[in-house]
Every structure is written in C-alpha cells, then in structure tokens.
Write a protein that holds these residues in place. Structure first.
Motif, PDB file in Angstrom:
ATOM      1  N   HIS A   2       0.842  -1.190   0.000  1.00  0.00           N
ATOM      2  CA  HIS A   2       0.000   0.000   0.000  1.00  0.00           C
ATOM      3  C   HIS A   2       0.883   1.249   0.000  1.00  0.00           C
ATOM      4  N   THR A   3       0.319   2.347  -0.452  1.00  0.00           N
ATOM      5  CA  THR A   3       1.023   3.632  -0.395  1.00  0.00           C
ATOM      6  C   THR A   3       0.125   4.645   0.295  1.00  0.00           C
ATOM      7  N   GLY A   4       0.750   5.638   0.877  1.00  0.00           N
ATOM      8  CA  GLY A   4      -0.003   6.687   1.550  1.00  0.00           C
ATOM      9  C   GLY A   4       0.934   7.731   2.104  1.00  0.00           C
ATOM     10  N   ASP A  20      -4.162   6.279   3.899  1.00  0.00           N
ATOM     11  CA  ASP A  20      -3.971   5.375   2.767  1.00  0.00           C
ATOM     12  C   ASP A  20      -4.522   6.035   1.507  1.00  0.00           C
ATOM     13  N   THR A  21      -4.024   5.631   0.342  1.00  0.00           N
ATOM     14  CA  THR A  21      -4.504   6.231  -0.910  1.00  0.00           C
ATOM     15  C   THR A  21      -5.980   5.933  -1.162  1.00  0.00           C
ATOM     16  N   ASP A  22      -6.537   4.896  -0.518  1.00  0.00           N
ATOM     17  CA  ASP A  22      -7.964   4.609  -0.687  1.00  0.00           C
ATOM     18  C   ASP A  22      -8.839   5.408   0.285  1.00  0.00           C
ATOM     19  N   ARG A  24      -8.707   5.522   3.708  1.00  0.00           N
ATOM     20  CA  ARG A  24      -8.856   5.084   5.095  1.00  0.00           C
ATOM     21  C   ARG A  24      -7.643   5.497   5.929  1.00  0.00           C
ATOM     22  N   GLU A  48       5.367   3.563   2.053  1.00  0.00           N
ATOM     23  CA  GLU A  48       4.816   2.310   1.549  1.00  0.00           C
ATOM     24  C   GLU A  48       4.693   1.375   2.742  1.00  0.00           C
ATOM     25  N   GLU A  50       2.493  -2.462   4.440  1.00  0.00           N
ATOM     26  CA  GLU A  50       1.546  -3.579   4.372  1.00  0.00           C
ATOM     27  C   GLU A  50       0.530  -3.374   5.491  1.00  0.00           C
ATOM     28  N   ILE A  51      -0.588  -4.063   5.408  1.00  0.00           N
ATOM     29  CA  ILE A  51      -1.625  -3.949   6.446  1.00  0.00           C
ATOM     30  C   ILE A  51      -1.911  -5.331   7.015  1.00  0.00           C
ATOM     31  N   ALA A  60      -0.740  -0.838  10.163  1.00  0.00           N
ATOM     32  CA  ALA A  60       0.316  -0.828   9.152  1.00  0.00           C
ATOM     33  C   ALA A  60       1.569  -1.504   9.695  1.00  0.00           C
ATOM     34  N   SER A  66       8.856   6.089   1.126  1.00  0.00           N
ATOM     35  CA  SER A  66       8.692   5.931  -0.311  1.00  0.00           C
ATOM     36  C   SER A  66       9.795   6.664  -1.059  1.00  0.00           C
TER      37      SER A  66
END
Length: 69
Positions: A2-4, A20-22, A24, A48, A50-51, A60, A66
């Motif tokens: 994931h990225t954020g 997060d880029t989505d 959340r 960057e 993982e969840i 995270a 990044s």
C-alpha cells in the motif's frame, strides 16, 4: 504493498496514523518501521506499507519511506 502519507505523529507515545490512498486511516507503531527512524518521520511524508488485522482494527506494518514524493 500500500502507499499513503503520514497523517499524524504522536511522538511522545511512538505511534501515528497513515492516510492510505484509498482514503482510510491506518494506525502504525514505531516498531513497524523498516530502515527508518521514528524521529526522522514527518507528517505528509510519502510511505509504503503492508496492512495486518489486529484486535483494534487494521494496522500498518513493514513501513518504508517511499522513494517517490
């Protein structure tokens, strides 16, 4: 992966939140950093990660700064 971006840091307690880029918000603890120091992080920094699931919700892990900004 994931990225954020780092949304908030709670320096005195060693944790923070990632946007997060989505859209959340995800909790992270300083122990989940890879090749980075908590003291060197700043809000709005691109990362960057993982969840994983935890009893208190998503968390995270494997957090890396990044290469792209």
């Amino acid at each position: 992966m994931h990225t954020g971006k780092i949304k908030k840091l709670v320096r005195e307690r060693g944790f923070g939140f990632i946007s997060d880029t989505d859209g959340r918000e995800v909790f992270f603890h300083q122990s989940s950093l890879v090749d980075a120091k908590f003291e060197d992080l700043s809000e709005d920094q691109a990362i960057e990660f993982e969840i994983e699931k935890s009893p208190k919700g998503p968390r995270a892990i494997d957090i890396k700064i990044s290469a792209t900004k």
